[in-house]
Design an enzyme around this catalytic site. Structure first.
Site, PDB file in Angstrom:
ATOM      1  CG  ASP A 114      -0.749   5.170   0.014  1.00 29.28           C
ATOM      2  OD1 ASP A 114      -1.703   4.916  -0.755  1.00 29.28           O
ATOM      3  OD2 ASP A 114      -0.737   4.860   1.220  1.00 29.28           O
ATOM      4  CG  ASP A 126      -2.070  -0.931   1.102  1.00 31.82           C
ATOM      5  OD1 ASP A 126      -2.136  -1.615   0.050  1.00 31.82           O
ATOM      6  OD2 ASP A 126      -2.885  -1.019   2.035  1.00 31.82           O
ATOM      7  CE  LYS A 139     -34.190  -7.264 -10.566  1.00 31.18           C
ATOM      8  NZ  LYS A 139     -33.901  -6.158  -9.670  1.00 31.18           N
ATOM      9  CE  LYS A 156     -28.893  -9.410 -18.296  1.00 37.89           C
ATOM     10  NZ  LYS A 156     -27.614  -8.733 -18.114  1.00 37.89           N
ATOM     11  CG  LEU A 170     -34.775  -6.648 -15.851  1.00 39.38           C
ATOM     12  CD1 LEU A 170     -33.740  -7.321 -14.954  1.00 39.38           C
ATOM     13  CD2 LEU A 170     -34.746  -7.263 -17.238  1.00 39.38           C
TER      14      LEU A 170
HETATM   15  S1  IVH Z   1     -29.813  -6.388 -17.220  1.00 39.51           S
HETATM   16  C1  IVH Z   1     -33.751  -3.985 -19.061  1.00 39.51           C
HETATM   17  N1  IVH Z   1     -28.710  -7.658 -15.251  1.00 39.51           N
HETATM   18  O1  IVH Z   1     -32.446  -4.555 -12.318  1.00 39.51           O
HETATM   19  C2  IVH Z   1     -32.647  -3.900 -18.140  1.00 39.51           C
HETATM   20  N2  IVH Z   1     -30.105  -5.821 -14.709  1.00 39.51           N
HETATM   21  O2  IVH Z   1     -35.492  -3.988 -13.133  1.00 39.51           O
HETATM   22  C3  IVH Z   1     -31.638  -4.958 -18.371  1.00 39.51           C
HETATM   23  N3  IVH Z   1     -30.240  -5.347 -12.318  1.00 39.51           N
HETATM   24  O3  IVH Z   1     -32.323  -1.342 -12.729  1.00 39.51           O
HETATM   25  C4  IVH Z   1     -30.675  -4.898 -17.309  1.00 39.51           C
HETATM   26  N4  IVH Z   1     -28.928  -6.975 -11.667  1.00 39.51           N
HETATM   27  O4  IVH Z   1     -29.999  -2.236 -13.032  1.00 39.51           O
HETATM   28  C5  IVH Z   1     -29.509  -6.656 -15.593  1.00 39.51           C
HETATM   29  N5  IVH Z   1     -27.617  -8.888 -13.633  1.00 39.51           N
HETATM   30  C6  IVH Z   1     -28.420  -7.892 -13.971  1.00 39.51           C
HETATM   31  C7  IVH Z   1     -29.009  -7.042 -13.004  1.00 39.51           C
HETATM   32  C8  IVH Z   1     -29.845  -6.013 -13.418  1.00 39.51           C
HETATM   33  C9  IVH Z   1     -29.681  -5.948 -11.267  1.00 39.51           C
HETATM   34  C10 IVH Z   1     -31.117  -4.168 -12.236  1.00 39.51           C
HETATM   35  C11 IVH Z   1     -30.962  -3.177 -13.340  1.00 39.51           C
HETATM   36  C12 IVH Z   1     -32.299  -2.526 -13.431  1.00 39.51           C
HETATM   37  C13 IVH Z   1     -33.206  -3.469 -12.744  1.00 39.51           C
HETATM   38  C14 IVH Z   1     -34.265  -3.914 -13.724  1.00 39.51           C
END
Ligand code: IVH
Length: 714
Positions: free
Chosen positions: A56, A52, A151, A325, A102
């Site tokens: 620094d 560290d 998530k 996804k 989502l």
């Molecule tokens: S993909 C259409 N991947 O969840 C959005 N979102 O309700 C596609 N989130 O605010 C985003 N973990 O920021 C994605 N692994 C993840 C995620 C994620 C959390 C959040 C995102 C957004 C919310 C959607």
């Protein structure tokens, strides 16, 4: 500093002093690269290569060089990460592409029972089916490839990079427009300032800002020691820190950024799958969760969900489900978003929460603003879904009876809608029957008045809620009335918090809201934790509240069954306080917003002598109850439909020019800022409208942002 370090420091200083202007650029860019690399090794890979102290030293050398050659101090320098920027206001601007949410589905109890065909898989299959039927036809493969990932339960942020250099960060805002938070996000240590390896001309990287679980407690404790309020959970903490105007507040917050999706890519080489996106993020030096996984078909998604469930407790960050996804980004592009709300190519799945058990130690009866007496359970502290819970609502006497709750019982606690904790059930045991029952008081715990229950005229049944009828002299009601008066959705009087209200009421300085408008500056300044400056600030906020629109004053008055939105609609429908006070029950019953008991509650309220007296006192004190602007019917078409703009300050063209463009896109332009304003467009950085917008939390756009928003549409 130990002697070897201080020697090294001296040598470094000499080196800086001796460096010629010709050699400075090379040394500075070399240092930047080296510091970035060590930041990455330390914060992202958790594998530091140097001590560290040595780090620094490199850092101090760069700072010293930038001080000596200010022209060479670029905005992408790692020294800017620990910046001391203090902004006057957060400015909003449009996203390159909307930041959608989502669709969320709960995974039921039978989630992995092969015989039941769980509901969530059904929902998921339906999505695929809709996509195949509606948009993709045979091009949709039989076995679809997905990427599944945790998530993250944090704050959604996007970071914009130009030619590989970090330029700015924004919050999600209202999906179309977000707040620029570069100053605070720029202090996040695991966020690359410069992308490692080739990058397109512009890329927007979206992800989640989180506070690691292990750091949250100690950091929160430090806040409390400094006299700051602790945060409830890691997500609120991240949001609270990032939206501060003073970047120094973010410096010591252990925030981390985890990248998860692309917001824009302009240039060659755009990844054609989600999996390739993740790989690109990692190659550039971003942290990802490390638990992203490609899945061939739904079966593998189920397996992933199973392993997520087993593993999530061990993750260093809070997660609240799984995001699935469709991997192929070419397929994604052919599935239109749902009404600009959520994409059809991704879904979030959450589990019903498992209740936690703890012991009920006591029940407190708290008196609210309307006199309602609510039983509150005091529990042995227990972690429920990431939050320590020691109090939970029991709603009313009937609920206590229904639960057959007794002191000392073991109970199950859940967080309803993920926020307010609630006692769900008593865990039966052999001692339950011997424990003391909970006795609901017959007198107000604050003022001693006998409690009453409203009786429903049509059924003759007593209401479940017991109330203290002593609205005007019960100290508990006075306190909560005043707190409500100053709260955000009401008159937004900054500084009128619980502690101050307590003092104002206990010293007798304030008995009713109108007394706030006659406070003596010196008496205020003499209160605990006050002083002349706080007193002046408070008085200024109280003064400003005199001009709050009618709707907010109505909400502040605390009429039963009249929440924030109802108050606003009521003000709109009536136009002025005089008309409202003259309205009959029949008139009120015509107001669409007054549903159920609200119309008679409003009529009863304004029929009260004490209420009329207090309104008179408020008027005399200068509270204006300004009429609501009668609104033009909202256009329902156009991208800006339903959005209201207020323009202020000097813009590069007459305001009418911008107003016409906004209206052409379906938006509305209003004269004054209110809670309903969608955006304030501010030509300069001062003025009362700007202040008001900031007080109300209305997003502020500068002219460039407005132009970008309009150009995105036209
Ligand atoms: S993909 C259409 N991947 O969840 C959005 N979102 O309700 C596609 N989130 O605010 C985003 N973990 O920021 C994605 N692994 C993840 C995620 C994620 C959390 C959040 C995102 C957004 C919310 C959607």
């Amino acid at each position: 500093m130990d002697p070897t370090t201080s020697d090294a420091f001296g040598r470094m200083q000499a080196r800086v002093a001796a460096l010629s202007p010709r050699d400075a650029p090379t040394r500075i860019s070399g240092l930047k690269r080296e510091i970035e690399r060590h930041n990455y090794l330390y914060h992202t890979l958790d594998a530091p290569e140097i001590r560290d102290e040595d780090f620094d030293l490199l850092f101090a050398e760069l700072e010293a060089l930038e001080a000596r050659f200010p022209d060479l101090a670029s905005p992408d320098s790692p020294t800017r990460k620990v910046g001391g920027t203090v902004l006057e206001a957060l400015v909003s601007e449009p996203h390159e592409t909307p930041m959608l949410s989502l669709d969320l589905h709960y995974v039921d109890a039978s989630w992995d029972d092969p015989d039941i065909h769980p509901h969530w898989i059904h929902v998921f299959n339906r999505t695929l089916h809709e996509n195949r039927e509606g948009f993709l036809g045979d091009e949709m493969p039989e076995v679809v490839r997905f990427v599944a990932e945790p998530k993250l339960d944090g704050l959604a942020i996007e970071c914009l990079f130009r030619d590989g250099a970090f330029v700015k960060a924004r919050t999600r805002g209202d999906k179309v427009v977000g707040e620029v938070v570069t100053h605070t996000v720029g202090t996040v240590r695991n966020l690359p300032r410069r992308l490692a390896g080739p990058a397109p001309g512009l890329v927007v990287v979206r992800g989640e800002l989180v506070l690691p679980k292990a750091d949250f407690g100690p950091w929160n404790d430090r806040r409390v020691q400094r006299g700051e309020a602790p945060f409830d959970n890691t997500r609120n903490a991240a949001a609270g820190v990032v939206r501060q105007l003073d970047a120094r507040a973010a410096r010591d917050a252990p925030l981390r950024f985890y990248a998860h999706s692309l917001g824009a890519w302009e240039g060659e080489g755009e990844p054609d799958s989600e999996w390739a996106v993740i790989q690109a993020f990692e190659a550039w030096g971003f942290a990802t969760t490390g638990h992203e996984q490609p899945c061939e078909g739904v079966r593998e998604v189920i397996d992933y969900v199973r392993s997520y469930r087993a593993g999530r407790a061990g993750f260093p960050f809070d997660t609240d489900g799984v995001v699935v996804k469709i991997d192929d980004r070419t397929l994604q592009r052919r599935m239109p978003d749902k009404e600009g709300r959520s994409p059809r190519w991704a879904r979030a799945f959450k589990f019903h929460q498992r209740p936690e058990t703890t012991v009920l130690r006591a029940v407190e009866f708290s008196v609210g603003r309307t006199g309602a007496v609510t039983p509150v359970a005091h529990l042995d502290p227990v972690r429920v879904h990431g939050v320590t819970v020691s109090r939970a609502t029991l709603h009313n006497a009937a609920q206590i009876e229904r639960l057959d709750l007794r002191l000392g019982d073991t109970v199950e606690v859940v967080r309803a809608g993920d926020v307010i904790p609630r006692v769900a059930r008593v865990v039966p045991d052999s001692l339950h029957a011997m424990r003391p029952p909970i006795v609901f008081p017959t007198r107000c715990p604050s003022c001693g008045a006998p409690l009453v229950r409203d009786v429903d005229a049509s059924t003759g049944e007593a209401d479940a809620v017991a109330r203290c009828p002593d609205t005007l002299s019960c100290p508990a009601q006075i306190r909560t009335t005043l707190e409500h008066w100053g709260s955000r959705g009401a008159l937004a009087i900054d500084g009128l918090g619980e502690r101050l209200v307590d003092q104002l009421v206990s010293t007798g300085m304030v008995v009713r809201p109108s007394d706030l408008y006659h406070l003596d500056r010196d008496a205020l300044a003499a209160l605990d934790r006050m002083g002349p400056r706080s007193a002046d600030n408070l008085l200024a906020a109280i003064e400003a509240s005199k001009n709050a629109p009618l709707g907010r004053v109505l909400y502040a008055l605390g009429i039963r069954h009249v929440g924030e939105a109802t108050a606003r609609d009521l003000a709109r429908a009536m136009g002025s306080l005089d008309r409202l006070m003259a309205a009959t029950l029949d008139d009120l019953a015509q107001v669409k917003a007054l549903r159920g008991d609200a119309a008679s509650s409003v009529a009863d309220f304004f029929a009260r002598h004490d209420v009329r007296q207090e309104i008179e006192r408020l008027r005399k004190a200068g509270v204006r109850f300004p009429d609501e602007i009668v609104s033009v019917p909202d256009r329902t078409e156009g991208t800006l439909a339903g959005r209201t703009f207020v323009l202020t300050g000097t813009l590069s063209a007459p305001r009418e020019v911008f107003a016409a463009r906004i209206e052409a896109a379906g938006g509305r332009v209003a004269d004054s800022v209110s809670k309903r304003t969608s955006y304030l467009v501010s030509g300069d950085a001062s003025g009362s409208k700007l202040q008001k917008a900031l007080d109300l939390g209305v997003p502020v756009l500068d002219e460039a942002a407005l132009r970008a928003l309009l150009e995105g549409i036209e």
